[in-house]
Design a protein around this motif. Structure first.
Motif, mmCIF file in Angstrom:
data_model
loop_
_atom_site.group_PDB
_atom_site.id
_atom_site.type_symbol
_atom_site.label_atom_id
_atom_site.label_comp_id
_atom_site.label_asym_id
_atom_site.label_seq_id
_atom_site.Cartn_x
_atom_site.Cartn_y
_atom_site.Cartn_z
ATOM 1 N N PHE A 288 12.791 -2.659 1.576
ATOM 2 C CA PHE A 288 11.722 -2.988 0.633
ATOM 3 C C PHE A 288 11.478 -1.829 -0.343
ATOM 4 C CE2 PHE A 288 7.315 -2.706 -0.688
ATOM 5 C CZ PHE A 288 7.001 -3.997 -1.101
ATOM 6 N N LEU A 289 11.367 -0.623 0.188
ATOM 7 C CA LEU A 289 11.085 0.528 -0.671
ATOM 8 C C LEU A 289 12.241 0.816 -1.627
ATOM 9 C CD1 LEU A 289 9.306 3.009 1.796
ATOM 10 C CD2 LEU A 289 8.260 1.549 0.062
ATOM 11 N N VAL A 290 13.462 0.769 -1.109
ATOM 12 C CA VAL A 290 14.621 1.037 -1.965
ATOM 13 C C VAL A 290 14.716 -0.022 -3.070
ATOM 14 C CG1 VAL A 290 17.140 1.128 -2.024
ATOM 15 C CG2 VAL A 290 15.892 2.287 -0.179
ATOM 16 N N ASP A 291 14.463 -1.274 -2.715
ATOM 17 C CA ASP A 291 14.494 -2.353 -3.714
ATOM 18 C C ASP A 291 13.428 -2.172 -4.792
ATOM 19 O OD1 ASP A 291 16.582 -3.556 -2.404
ATOM 20 O OD2 ASP A 291 15.354 -5.079 -1.398
ATOM 21 N N HIS A 292 12.386 -1.425 -4.464
ATOM 22 C CA HIS A 292 11.300 -1.188 -5.422
ATOM 23 C C HIS A 292 11.358 0.215 -6.028
ATOM 24 C CE1 HIS A 292 9.735 -4.821 -3.480
ATOM 25 N NE2 HIS A 292 8.957 -4.962 -4.530
ATOM 26 N N ALA B 283 -0.625 11.148 6.037
ATOM 27 C CA ALA B 283 -1.261 9.877 5.691
ATOM 28 C C ALA B 283 -0.687 8.790 6.597
ATOM 29 C CB ALA B 283 -1.007 9.550 4.222
ATOM 30 N N VAL B 284 -1.532 7.848 6.996
ATOM 31 C CA VAL B 284 -1.112 6.748 7.874
ATOM 32 C C VAL B 284 -1.559 5.427 7.264
ATOM 33 C CG1 VAL B 284 -1.378 5.671 10.136
ATOM 34 C CG2 VAL B 284 -1.240 8.171 9.958
ATOM 35 N N ILE B 285 -0.610 4.515 7.106
ATOM 36 C CA ILE B 285 -0.928 3.185 6.586
ATOM 37 C C ILE B 285 -0.745 2.148 7.687
ATOM 38 C CG2 ILE B 285 -0.197 1.338 5.025
ATOM 39 C CD1 ILE B 285 0.382 3.393 2.928
ATOM 40 N N THR B 286 -1.801 1.401 7.916
ATOM 41 C CA THR B 286 -1.773 0.260 8.816
ATOM 42 C C THR B 286 -2.926 -0.655 8.417
ATOM 43 O OG1 THR B 286 -1.686 -0.426 11.142
ATOM 44 C CG2 THR B 286 -3.234 1.324 10.582
ATOM 45 N N ASN B 287 -3.110 -1.765 9.111
ATOM 46 C CA ASN B 287 -4.216 -2.662 8.754
ATOM 47 C C ASN B 287 -5.560 -2.027 9.056
ATOM 48 O OD1 ASN B 287 -1.865 -4.725 9.194
ATOM 49 N ND2 ASN B 287 -3.452 -5.793 8.042
ATOM 50 N N LYS C 272 0.832 -1.202 0.000
ATOM 51 C CA LYS C 272 0.000 0.000 0.000
ATOM 52 C C LYS C 272 0.866 1.250 0.000
ATOM 53 C CE LYS C 272 -4.429 -0.944 0.044
ATOM 54 N NZ LYS C 272 -5.405 -0.326 -0.886
ATOM 55 N N GLY C 273 1.923 1.223 0.820
ATOM 56 C CA GLY C 273 2.815 2.368 0.885
ATOM 57 C C GLY C 273 3.524 2.628 -0.424
ATOM 58 N N LEU C 274 3.966 1.560 -1.086
ATOM 59 C CA LEU C 274 4.648 1.698 -2.371
ATOM 60 C C LEU C 274 3.716 2.315 -3.412
ATOM 61 C CD1 LEU C 274 7.160 1.117 -4.094
ATOM 62 C CD2 LEU C 274 6.203 -1.165 -4.550
ATOM 63 N N GLU C 275 2.480 1.842 -3.456
ATOM 64 C CA GLU C 275 1.500 2.401 -4.394
ATOM 65 C C GLU C 275 1.296 3.891 -4.137
ATOM 66 O OE1 GLU C 275 -2.066 0.172 -3.942
ATOM 67 O OE2 GLU C 275 -1.149 -1.750 -4.484
ATOM 68 N N PHE C 276 1.187 4.257 -2.859
ATOM 69 C CA PHE C 276 0.952 5.659 -2.515
ATOM 70 C C PHE C 276 2.154 6.519 -2.888
ATOM 71 C CE2 PHE C 276 0.824 9.346 0.263
ATOM 72 C CZ PHE C 276 -0.525 9.721 0.206
ATOM 73 N N LEU C 277 3.342 6.061 -2.578
ATOM 74 C CA LEU C 277 4.541 6.851 -2.863
ATOM 75 C C LEU C 277 4.788 6.985 -4.360
ATOM 76 C CD1 LEU C 277 6.858 5.412 -0.067
ATOM 77 C CD2 LEU C 277 5.905 7.719 -0.163
ATOM 78 N N GLN D 293 5.894 13.649 -4.440
ATOM 79 C CA GLN D 293 6.360 14.733 -3.571
ATOM 80 C C GLN D 293 6.351 14.347 -2.102
ATOM 81 O OE1 GLN D 293 3.293 14.408 -4.563
ATOM 82 N NE2 GLN D 293 1.976 14.972 -2.848
ATOM 83 N N VAL D 294 5.763 13.212 -1.766
ATOM 84 C CA VAL D 294 5.574 12.814 -0.367
ATOM 85 C C VAL D 294 6.817 12.105 0.164
ATOM 86 C CG1 VAL D 294 4.247 11.290 1.170
ATOM 87 C CG2 VAL D 294 3.064 12.682 -0.545
ATOM 88 N N GLN D 295 7.194 12.462 1.408
ATOM 89 C CA GLN D 295 8.218 11.724 2.126
ATOM 90 C C GLN D 295 7.536 10.734 3.074
ATOM 91 O OE1 GLN D 295 10.746 15.337 3.399
ATOM 92 N NE2 GLN D 295 12.246 13.685 3.202
ATOM 93 N N VAL D 296 8.278 9.690 3.444
ATOM 94 C CA VAL D 296 7.680 8.640 4.261
ATOM 95 C C VAL D 296 8.486 8.416 5.531
ATOM 96 C CG1 VAL D 296 8.911 6.826 2.970
ATOM 97 C CG2 VAL D 296 6.874 6.235 4.299
#
Length: 262
Positions: free
Chosen positions: A165-169, A209-213, A131-136, A141-144
């Motif tokens: 994970f994010l850097v690999d993607h 923005a907040v990502i969790t289950n 979900k985070g990858l899709e959003f970024l 312009q968003v930092q995480v």
């Protein structure tokens, strides 16, 4: 009489289901926690109640003429009703907030950690990172802020596992802020806020923005607000077979946070 027999049969079946649910989750490495243990415990109590009907009837018949018995029964009944009402209210709020909030412009995203197996993302955390990858990717312009410390069985912090994970993607390291000291949801937001206030373009009560289950969003948003943030919830899915367990466990977590997490 027939209605009582049907009720006893239903309670017996419910007890068996609760025990089976706990056993299956434990065998599938679901972890030992309230969400896995409570169904089995409740199921066991139901079986005892059904199978020991004559014993409980004897106790009731002996105590029903005593003054203390009626007071005790009234107290127990009141506590059960209060517990049931609070459960329905809290679960209603959890379900209501499990849906995504309307999309608004934000400068920061916070992803909450959810456990590693050694250095590998747990399935729950992998879902959050997807979900985070899709959003970024859709909001360049968003930092995480990746929030999660290192717990038992983890060779690195959850924040570091998420960063990899994010850097690999394909997400640039320059967009990533690590919070790797937290051990609870309250600390997730407290320590993330400390990182955010050091950023030049961050303002107090700013939307993040907040990502969790999905089941975790209500409590997460509540604790984010207590830490001076204005959260926009983005839920990640929960596997269907653990939904009853995690929503049950979350009730107790919400009650704990309402009382202690300040």
């Amino acid at each position: 009489m027939k209605i009582k027999q049907i009720l006893r049969g239903l309670l017996f079946c419910l007890g068996i289901v609760g025990i089976i649910d706990t056993v299956l989750l434990l065998l599938s490495n679901g972890g030992v926690n309230l969400g896995t243990i409570l169904p089995g415990t409740g199921g066991g109590l139901l079986l005892i109640l059904v199978l020991s009907k004559s014993f409980f009837q004897k106790i009731i018949s002996l105590g029903i003429t005593r003054p203390w018995f009626s007071k005790t029964r009234l107290c127990v009944t009141s506590l059960v009703l209060i517990g049931l009402i609070s459960f329905l209210v809290v679960e209603g709020a959890i379900i209501r907030d499990s849906r995504p909030d309307p999309v608004v412009e934000v400068n920061y995203l916070i992803i909450l950690g959810a456990g590693l197996n050694g250095e590998q993302l747990s399935w729950t955390l992998w879902e959050r990172m997807q979900k985070g990858l899709e959003f970024l990717e859709s909001h360049p312009q968003v930092q995480v802020v990746l929030s999660g410390g290192q717990g038992p069985g983890e060779k690195i912090s959850e924040a570091e596992g998420m960063r990899r994970f994010l850097v690999d993607h394909g997400i640039s390291d320059e967009r990533i802020l690590k919070e790797d000291q937290s051990t609870s949801t309250m600390e997730n937001f407290r320590f993330s806020k400390e990182i955010l206030i050091r950023q030049s373009n961050f303002q107090n009560l700013a939307r993040v923005a907040v990502i969790t289950n999905d089941f975790h969003l209500f409590r997460s948003k509540m604790l984010a607000q207590r830490n001076g943030l204005s959260p926009v919830g983005i839920p990640s899915p929960t596997p269907w077979y653990i939904v009853p367990n995690v929503y049950l466990r979350e009730y107790f977590a919400v009650v704990k946070s309402l009382i202690f997490d300040w």
